[in-house]
Motif scaffolding. Structure first.
Motif, short mmCIF file in Angstrom:
data_model
loop_
_atom_site.label_atom_id
_atom_site.label_comp_id
_atom_site.label_asym_id
_atom_site.label_seq_id
_atom_site.Cartn_x
_atom_site.Cartn_y
_atom_site.Cartn_z
N TYR A 1 0.87 -1.09 0.07
CA TYR A 1 -0.12 -0.07 -0.04
C TYR A 1 0.81 1.38 -0.01
CZ TYR A 1 1.42 -0.21 4.85
OH TYR A 1 2.13 -0.25 5.93
N ALA A 2 0.31 2.39 -0.27
CA ALA A 2 0.90 3.67 -0.40
C ALA A 2 -0.38 4.61 -0.20
CB ALA A 2 1.79 4.05 -1.65
N THR A 3 -0.01 5.71 0.13
CA THR A 3 -1.04 6.89 0.40
C THR A 3 -0.26 8.33 0.00
OG1 THR A 3 -2.06 5.82 2.49
CG2 THR A 3 -2.46 8.23 2.10
N VAL A 4 -1.24 8.96 -1.08
CA VAL A 4 -0.62 10.10 -1.74
C VAL A 4 -1.49 11.24 -1.44
CG1 VAL A 4 -0.06 11.23 -3.76
CG2 VAL A 4 0.35 8.79 -3.35
N PRO A 5 -1.21 12.43 -1.10
CA PRO A 5 -1.90 13.59 -0.83
C PRO A 5 -2.69 13.84 -2.22
CG PRO A 5 0.05 14.16 0.36
CD PRO A 5 0.31 12.82 -0.67
N VAL A 6 -3.84 14.42 -2.27
CA VAL A 6 -4.41 14.99 -3.49
C VAL A 6 -4.85 16.38 -3.32
CG1 VAL A 6 -6.40 14.40 -5.13
CG2 VAL A 6 -4.99 12.60 -4.12
N LEU A 7 -4.58 17.19 -4.08
CA LEU A 7 -4.68 18.69 -3.89
C LEU A 7 -5.49 19.22 -5.06
CD1 LEU A 7 -1.66 20.12 -2.27
CD2 LEU A 7 -3.65 19.48 -1.36
N LYS A 8 -6.63 19.66 -5.04
CA LYS A 8 -7.62 20.06 -6.34
C LYS A 8 -7.66 19.06 -7.43
CE LYS A 8 -6.90 24.74 -5.43
NZ LYS A 8 -6.05 25.89 -5.75
N GLY A 9 -7.76 17.60 -6.97
CA GLY A 9 -7.87 16.57 -8.00
C GLY A 9 -6.70 16.40 -8.64
N ARG A 10 -5.37 16.58 -8.14
CA ARG A 10 -4.20 16.38 -8.58
C ARG A 10 -3.30 15.57 -7.60
NH1 ARG A 10 -1.34 20.92 -11.91
NH2 ARG A 10 -0.18 18.96 -12.65
N LEU A 11 -2.61 14.53 -8.17
CA LEU A 11 -1.66 13.93 -7.06
C LEU A 11 -0.51 14.91 -6.75
CD1 LEU A 11 -0.82 10.51 -9.05
CD2 LEU A 11 -2.25 10.79 -7.01
N ALA A 12 -0.32 15.11 -5.25
CA ALA A 12 0.65 15.86 -4.79
C ALA A 12 2.12 15.25 -4.79
CB ALA A 12 0.32 16.43 -3.50
N LEU A 13 2.52 14.39 -5.70
CA LEU A 13 3.76 13.90 -5.96
C LEU A 13 5.05 14.70 -5.93
CD1 LEU A 13 3.01 11.05 -8.21
CD2 LEU A 13 3.15 10.72 -5.74
N GLY A 14 6.16 14.57 -5.43
CA GLY A 14 7.32 15.43 -5.84
C GLY A 14 7.61 15.41 -7.12
N THR A 15 8.53 16.12 -7.58
CA THR A 15 8.84 16.41 -9.10
C THR A 15 9.20 14.99 -9.78
OG1 THR A 15 9.85 18.47 -8.73
CG2 THR A 15 10.52 17.28 -10.57
N TRP A 16 9.93 14.06 -9.12
CA TRP A 16 10.56 12.71 -9.83
C TRP A 16 9.70 11.65 -9.15
CZ3 TRP A 16 12.77 14.43 -13.94
CH2 TRP A 16 13.27 15.48 -13.86
N GLN A 17 8.89 11.85 -8.48
CA GLN A 17 8.18 10.38 -7.59
C GLN A 17 6.95 9.79 -8.89
OE1 GLN A 17 6.43 12.40 -4.03
NE2 GLN A 17 8.22 10.72 -3.11
#
Length: 135
Positions: free
Chosen positions: A96-112
């Motif tokens: 499993y993994a959990t990723v923040p979502v802001l305004k319908g977009r994944l809040a991943l880092g630049t290279w993630q």
């Protein structure tokens, strides 16, 4: 909560499979702020957030090969040679993994990226549950 299942075919070899696009498409459809939870309901696969391409995929598989060799040392010994290591891998790369979502977009880092990690060459078909949680 909104949830869906995606089907992933990893094939008959060890694989780092990018599922970022499927995750991004799902949270875009959900819209808003929240958390994307990615879960693979298999005892022999994991989910990782990492840079993909530029050799990282192969480096990860090589590191797992060094740490968990595909040989006859494993007590869990059905299936292909070294299959038991696939059952140990989720202790290192969780399912499993959990990723923040802001305004319908994944809040991943630049290279993630979001990747399914699969060492089990005996099971080429995987399901991944994507769940979007909001308050």
């Amino acid at each position: 909560m909104k949830s869906t299942v995606i089907e992933v075919r990893t094939g008959g070899r060890e694989r780092v499979h990018d599922i970022t696009k499927e995750c991004a498409d799902f949270v875009r459809e959900c819209g808003g702020d929240g958390l994307l939870h990615v879960f693979v309901p298999h005892a022999t696969a994991g989910v990782a957030l990492l840079e993909l391409g530029s050799g990282s995929d192969e480096d990860l598989l090589a590191a797992l090969g060094d740490l968990l060799p595909a040989d006859d040392r494993w007590r869990h010994a059905h299936g292909s040679r070294g299959h038991g290591r696939s059952h140990v891998m989720p202790a290192f790369i969780p399912p499993y993994a959990t990723v923040p979502v802001l305004k319908g977009r994944l809040a991943l880092g630049t290279w993630q990226s979001v990747a399914l990690i699969d060492l089990n060459v005996d099971n080429p078909d995987r399901r991944v549950r994507l769940s979007f949680l909001t308050d």
